[in-house]
Design an enzyme around this catalytic site. Structure first.
Site, PDB file in Angstrom:
ATOM      1  N   LYS A  92      29.324  49.853  41.530  1.00 27.24           N
ATOM      2  CA  LYS A  92      29.353  48.925  40.393  1.00 27.24           C
ATOM      3  C   LYS A  92      29.485  47.526  40.956  1.00 27.24           C
ATOM      4  O   LYS A  92      30.320  47.295  41.836  1.00 27.24           O
ATOM      5  CB  LYS A  92      30.541  49.273  39.501  1.00 27.24           C
ATOM      6  N   GLU A 134      28.373  47.388  31.715  1.00 23.07           N
ATOM      7  CA  GLU A 134      29.735  47.433  31.170  1.00 23.07           C
ATOM      8  C   GLU A 134      30.095  46.095  30.535  1.00 23.07           C
ATOM      9  O   GLU A 134      29.928  45.038  31.143  1.00 23.07           O
ATOM     10  CB  GLU A 134      30.691  47.766  32.329  1.00 23.07           C
ATOM     11  N   GLY A 158      39.480  50.853  36.854  1.00 25.61           N
ATOM     12  CA  GLY A 158      40.570  50.462  37.753  1.00 25.61           C
ATOM     13  C   GLY A 158      41.041  49.060  37.451  1.00 25.61           C
ATOM     14  O   GLY A 158      40.315  48.265  36.832  1.00 25.61           O
TER      15      GLY A 158
HETATM   16  O1  OSB Z   1      36.597  45.166  34.402  1.00 25.99           O
HETATM   17  O2  OSB Z   1      36.872  46.985  35.397  1.00 25.99           O
HETATM   18  C1  OSB Z   1      37.169  45.804  35.261  1.00 25.99           C
HETATM   19  C2  OSB Z   1      39.594  44.703  38.008  1.00 25.99           C
HETATM   20  C3  OSB Z   1      40.427  43.873  37.292  1.00 25.99           C
HETATM   21  C4  OSB Z   1      40.178  43.651  35.961  1.00 25.99           C
HETATM   22  C5  OSB Z   1      39.092  44.264  35.335  1.00 25.99           C
HETATM   23  C6  OSB Z   1      38.270  45.116  36.046  1.00 25.99           C
HETATM   24  C7  OSB Z   1      38.501  45.298  37.415  1.00 25.99           C
HETATM   25  C8  OSB Z   1      37.666  46.127  38.273  1.00 25.99           C
HETATM   26  C9  OSB Z   1      38.289  46.640  39.537  1.00 25.99           C
HETATM   27  O3  OSB Z   1      36.491  46.339  38.074  1.00 25.99           O
HETATM   28  C10 OSB Z   1      38.322  48.096  39.607  1.00 25.99           C
HETATM   29  C11 OSB Z   1      39.172  48.595  40.739  1.00 25.99           C
HETATM   30  O4  OSB Z   1      40.422  48.673  40.608  1.00 25.99           O
HETATM   31  O5  OSB Z   1      38.593  48.941  41.749  1.00 25.99           O
HETATM   32 MG    MG Z   2      35.274  46.412  33.335  1.00 27.86          MG
END
Ligand code: OSB
Ligand code: MG
Length: 368
Positions: free
Chosen positions: A161, A213, A290
């Site tokens: 992603k 997303e 995450g």
């Molecule tokens: O939009 O998924 C998200 C991290 C901080 C805030 C929002 C998002 C994210 C990530 C990181 O995409 C995902 C990860 O912990 O690897």
């Molecule tokens: Mg996200």
């Protein structure tokens, strides 16, 4: 099980590399950990609130306040039969799901430990390993991005992603698709676009992404339905979905075909499981998002991801992608085929390293 005491700690952890999204850049994580004492059994939870109110309105400060002054007073000294009861008790507090999840998930961990069961089993999970993907922040240039992706694919990760934002969207996606025609690829915009950008987003259809997303407003389910009608690429919602009614509405009006599940965003394991079940009934796949968690939040994400409708690889990857040293033992590791083995020890199944946690602690408060 009587809930006797909680300890709130704010730990500071430096990310291995800064993480950049359309809403900002993070290098140092301030992480609120919650340790619960339930009749002598310890449960651990992590609050996924950020340092700033940019992904959501919650921050470490608001979560600390809400847990100390409102959530803990509701449940302290309560005798409960199951962690599944707690969500209803906390419902009087509106919103603040990340604060709620820190407490609620710790209670689930304690219950699983008391019953001698892995948390995944207590939740009703059906997998002994989960599929792992990576989330790659916005990079300074396309060459750096290509090199990063190559490295993650070589490590075995099953899905890539990338974060996009206006001016940094079609070109990097095209470059990646040209170099890696077969990889499972998706993009995350973190609400950086408007419905008027539909023609630009439509260009992404050429790259057969698994999903896009959260392209539009963080609280705008309606416009995503209008956008989805114009795109072939499935829309996945993240920021928009805070409870089961949001999920129901989004699915019914066609605002998304996939949902990203985050324990903090929905308030804990009980609401996550309910949304999971609804999505399963409606044939909408879910996957685990995450929030740059430490090992404790990561362990909860692994347990949740064992539920049957988590059919797409999540953003749950190895500890070492984020931290030089994690706060759990063993650290989360990814196999060469891009999976994480679900631990079989009771509770979250990884042991918090108290010595390391204490050395990272900047603030601590015991509530009885
Ligand atoms: O939009 O998924 C998200 C991290 C901080 C805030 C929002 C998002 C994210 C990530 C990181 O995409 C995902 C990860 O912990 O690897
Ligand atoms: Mg996200």
């Amino acid at each position: 099980m009587r809930l006797r005491k909680i300890t709130l700690r704010e730990i500071h952890m430096q990310l291995v590399a800064p993480f950049q999204t359309s809403f900002g850049k993070t290098s140092l994580r301030r992480i609120l950990l919650l340790e619960l004492d339930a009749d002598g059994t310890t449960g651990w939870g992590e609050c996924t609130a950020g340092e700033d109110p940019y992904y959501s309105y919650e921050t470490v400060e608001t979560a600390w306040h809400i847990i100390r002054d409102f959530l803990w007073p509701i449940v302290k000294y309560k005798e409960i039969d199951s962690a599944a009861e707690v969500w209803e008790l906390l419902a009087r507090v509106r919103g603040h799901n990340m604060a709620k999840a820190a407490l609620e998930t710790a209670i689930w961990d304690a219950e699983a430990k008391q019953k001698g069961l892995p948390l995944a089993k207590l939740l009703g999970g059906t997998r002994d390993e989960i599929s792992s993907g990576v989330s790659i922040g916005i990079q300074p240039d396309i060459a750096t991005l290509l090199a990063k992706v190559e490295k993650e694919l070589a490590a075995g990760y099953q899905r890539i992603k990338i974060k996009i934002k206006p001016g940094n969207d079609v070109a990097p996606t095209r470059a990646l698709r040209e170099k890696f025609p077969r990889m499972r690829l998706m993009v995350d915009a973190n609400s950086a676009y408007r419905l008027e950008d539909a023609q630009l987003l439509k260009q992404l259809d050429a790259f057969y992404l698994i999903m896009i997303e959260q392209p539009l407003g963080h609280d705008d389910i309606y416009s995503h339905a209008a956008l989805q009608r114009q795109l072939d690429t499935p829309i996945c919602l993240d920021e928009c979905i805070h409870d089961i009614e949001h999920a129901r509405a989004a699915i019914e009006i066609g605002a998304c075909k996939i949902i990203n599940m985050k324990l903090g965003r929905v308030g804990g394991h009980t609401p996550a499981r309910r949304i999971h079940d609804l999505c399963q009934q409606k044939s909408v796949p879910v996957w685990c998002g995450g929030m740059l968690e430490s090992g404790i939040g990561r362990a909860h994400n692994i347990a949740m991801s064992t539920l049957p409708n988590f059919t797409l690889p999540g953003d749950v990857s190895a500890s070492r992608r984020y931290w030089t040293e994690d706060v759990i033992e063993p650290e989360v590791e990814v196999t060469p085929k891009g999976t994480i083995k679900v631990p079989s020890a009771p509770g979250i199944g990884y042991t918090p390293r108290l010595d390391r946690i204490e050395s990272l602690t900047k603030r601590c408060e015991v509530l009885e």
